[in-house]
Design a protein around this motif. Structure first.
Motif, PDB file in Angstrom:
ATOM      1  N   MET A   1       0.823  -1.210   0.000  1.00 41.08           N
ATOM      2  CA  MET A   1       0.000   0.000   0.000  1.00 41.08           C
ATOM      3  C   MET A   1       0.860   1.264   0.000  1.00 41.08           C
ATOM      4  N   LYS A   2       1.927   1.257   0.842  1.00 40.58           N
ATOM      5  CA  LYS A   2       2.789   2.426   0.892  1.00 40.58           C
ATOM      6  C   LYS A   2       3.474   2.652  -0.452  1.00 40.58           C
ATOM      7  N   ARG A   3       3.880   1.551  -1.082  1.00 38.54           N
ATOM      8  CA  ARG A   3       4.542   1.683  -2.376  1.00 38.54           C
ATOM      9  C   ARG A   3       3.570   2.195  -3.429  1.00 38.54           C
ATOM     10  N   SER A   4       2.325   1.783  -3.357  1.00 38.82           N
ATOM     11  CA  SER A   4       1.324   2.252  -4.320  1.00 38.82           C
ATOM     12  C   SER A   4       1.089   3.749  -4.157  1.00 38.82           C
ATOM     13  N   ARG A   5       0.992   4.219  -2.919  1.00 42.83           N
ATOM     14  CA  ARG A   5       0.821   5.651  -2.686  1.00 42.83           C
ATOM     15  C   ARG A   5       2.039   6.431  -3.171  1.00 42.83           C
ATOM     16  N   ARG A   6       3.211   5.867  -2.980  1.00 46.95           N
ATOM     17  CA  ARG A   6       4.432   6.539  -3.444  1.00 46.95           C
ATOM     18  C   ARG A   6       4.439   6.653  -4.965  1.00 46.95           C
ATOM     19  N   ILE A   7       4.039   5.590  -5.646  1.00 45.29           N
ATOM     20  CA  ILE A   7       4.004   5.614  -7.115  1.00 45.29           C
ATOM     21  C   ILE A   7       3.015   6.666  -7.598  1.00 45.29           C
ATOM     22  N   ARG A   8       1.840   6.726  -6.958  1.00 45.27           N
ATOM     23  CA  ARG A   8       0.835   7.709  -7.369  1.00 45.27           C
ATOM     24  C   ARG A   8       1.333   9.136  -7.135  1.00 45.27           C
ATOM     25  N   ALA A   9       2.030   9.362  -6.019  1.00 46.98           N
ATOM     26  CA  ALA A   9       2.556  10.709  -5.723  1.00 46.98           C
ATOM     27  C   ALA A   9       3.613  11.111  -6.748  1.00 46.98           C
ATOM     28  N   ILE A  10       4.510  10.187  -7.079  1.00 49.60           N
ATOM     29  CA  ILE A  10       5.541  10.493  -8.072  1.00 49.60           C
ATOM     30  C   ILE A  10       4.914  10.772  -9.429  1.00 49.60           C
ATOM     31  N   ALA A  11       3.904   9.957  -9.791  1.00 46.53           N
ATOM     32  CA  ALA A  11       3.243  10.161 -11.080  1.00 46.53           C
ATOM     33  C   ALA A  11       2.536  11.510 -11.143  1.00 46.53           C
ATOM     34  N   ALA A  12       1.915  11.922 -10.039  1.00 43.74           N
ATOM     35  CA  ALA A  12       1.231  13.218 -10.008  1.00 43.74           C
ATOM     36  C   ALA A  12       2.225  14.369 -10.179  1.00 43.74           C
ATOM     37  N   MET A  13       3.356  14.289  -9.474  1.00 46.28           N
ATOM     38  CA  MET A  13       4.367  15.344  -9.602  1.00 46.28           C
ATOM     39  C   MET A  13       4.929  15.388 -11.017  1.00 46.28           C
ATOM     40  N   ARG A  14       5.130  14.221 -11.614  1.00 46.85           N
ATOM     41  CA  ARG A  14       5.669  14.190 -12.970  1.00 46.85           C
ATOM     42  C   ARG A  14       4.699  14.808 -13.970  1.00 46.85           C
ATOM     43  N   ARG A  15       3.395  14.531 -13.793  1.00 51.21           N
ATOM     44  CA  ARG A  15       2.400  15.115 -14.705  1.00 51.21           C
ATOM     45  C   ARG A  15       2.354  16.635 -14.573  1.00 51.21           C
ATOM     46  N   VAL A  16       2.480  17.129 -13.334  1.00 52.64           N
ATOM     47  CA  VAL A  16       2.487  18.586 -13.127  1.00 52.64           C
ATOM     48  C   VAL A  16       3.684  19.218 -13.826  1.00 52.64           C
ATOM     49  N   LEU A  17       4.854  18.601 -13.674  1.00 53.76           N
ATOM     50  CA  LEU A  17       6.053  19.141 -14.317  1.00 53.76           C
ATOM     51  C   LEU A  17       5.961  19.049 -15.838  1.00 53.76           C
ATOM     52  N   ASP A  18       5.397  17.948 -16.339  1.00 56.82           N
ATOM     53  CA  ASP A  18       5.216  17.827 -17.792  1.00 56.82           C
ATOM     54  C   ASP A  18       4.323  18.945 -18.318  1.00 56.82           C
ATOM     55  N   LEU A  19       3.231  19.205 -17.601  1.00 58.81           N
ATOM     56  CA  LEU A  19       2.318  20.267 -18.018  1.00 58.81           C
ATOM     57  C   LEU A  19       3.002  21.627 -17.967  1.00 58.81           C
ATOM     58  N   ALA A  20       3.768  21.881 -16.895  1.00 61.56           N
ATOM     59  CA  ALA A  20       4.474  23.160 -16.779  1.00 61.56           C
ATOM     60  C   ALA A  20       5.478  23.333 -17.912  1.00 61.56           C
ATOM     61  N   LEU A  21       6.172  22.253 -18.271  1.00 62.98           N
ATOM     62  CA  LEU A  21       7.153  22.328 -19.355  1.00 62.98           C
ATOM     63  C   LEU A  21       6.474  22.611 -20.685  1.00 62.98           C
ATOM     64  N   VAL A  22       5.345  21.942 -20.944  1.00 59.88           N
ATOM     65  CA  VAL A  22       4.622  22.166 -22.203  1.00 59.88           C
ATOM     66  C   VAL A  22       4.120  23.602 -22.286  1.00 59.88           C
ATOM     67  N   VAL A  23       3.542  24.103 -21.185  1.00 62.38           N
ATOM     68  CA  VAL A  23       3.026  25.479 -21.178  1.00 62.38           C
ATOM     69  C   VAL A  23       4.148  26.483 -21.391  1.00 62.38           C
TER      70      VAL A  23
END
Length: 221
Positions: free
Chosen positions: A1-23
């Motif tokens: 469970m902890k690893r799943s939450r960690r993966i989701r948190a990393i994925a969320a941060m990566r999507r935010v950075l991807d969006l910021a880079l595209v913008v």
């Protein structure tokens, strides 16, 4: 469970950075395109540096001044002008038009100013009428107009890309770790199985029946 939450948190941060880079990249490319296209149509691109036209033209807005025939100017038009010995450029709204000896003169005022401008000006000082304003774009134009600003923009884009790439690598490593783990942390390790008893053990030989093909006594005819 902890690893799943960690993966989701990393994925969320990566999507935010991807969006910021595209913008950011899209904004830079859009600014460069606007700066190249506007002069091709005879317009001039300026950045609002003062609050005299707030809220119509906020500070930092990019405006396009399109050349206009002085005879078509009307009260209420927002115009960019170049006046004085220093050829200072400013943008105000026309509040009065005066016909002086067959020439058109204009009186202007900033929307946020309490008083009209000190003197009326000939319409020939008008660079163009402002029909387009893009809030905030002026900051990026000012940034890209300096060599240090260009280097900063390149460095920022590179940093965003690098951080997004590192987060993607962390996300993949975390996902692989979950796949390689055969036991759920909550269920605990599997219980060991007892080895099967050998058929050749002493107890097995004691309990084995006599083979039918091995007689124990004489055979009668």
């Amino acid at each position: 469970m902890k690893r799943s939450r960690r993966i989701r948190a990393i994925a969320a941060m990566r999507r935010v950075l991807d969006l910021a880079l595209v913008v950011f990249v899209a904004s830079v490319l859009g600014t460069i395109i606007v700066g190249q296209v506007v002069p091709q149509f005879g317009g001039a691109l300026y950045v609002v540096g003062g609050p005299s036209m707030v809220p119509a033209l906020p500070v930092g807005a990019a405006i396009v001044a399109t050349p206009v025939d002085p005879a078509t100017l009307r009260v209420g038009d927002v115009v960019t002008m170049k006046v004085g010995p220093a050829q200072a450029v400013f943008t105000h709204r026309i509040v009065r038009i005066v016909d002086r000896e067959g020439a058109i003169w204009i009186e202007t005022k900033g929307d946020a100013n309490a008083q009209v401008d000190p003197s009326i000006l000939p319409a020939t000082v008008v660079i163009g009428r402002v029909d387009t304003a893009i809030p905030g774009l002026g900051y990026l134009i000012a940034l890209l107009s300096m060599p240090t600003g260009v280097l900063f923009a390149v460095a920022l884009a590179g940093s965003l890309f690098t951080i997004a790439w590192l987060l993607e690598a962390l996300e993949e490593d975390a996902a692989d770790a979950v796949v390689r783990t055969p036991v759920d942390a909550e269920s605990g390790p599997p219980r060991s199985l007892k080895p099967a008893r050998s058929l050749s053990s002493p107890r097995s030989r004691q309990r084995s029946p006599i083979h039918a093909g091995s007689p124990t006594g004489p055979v009668s005819a």
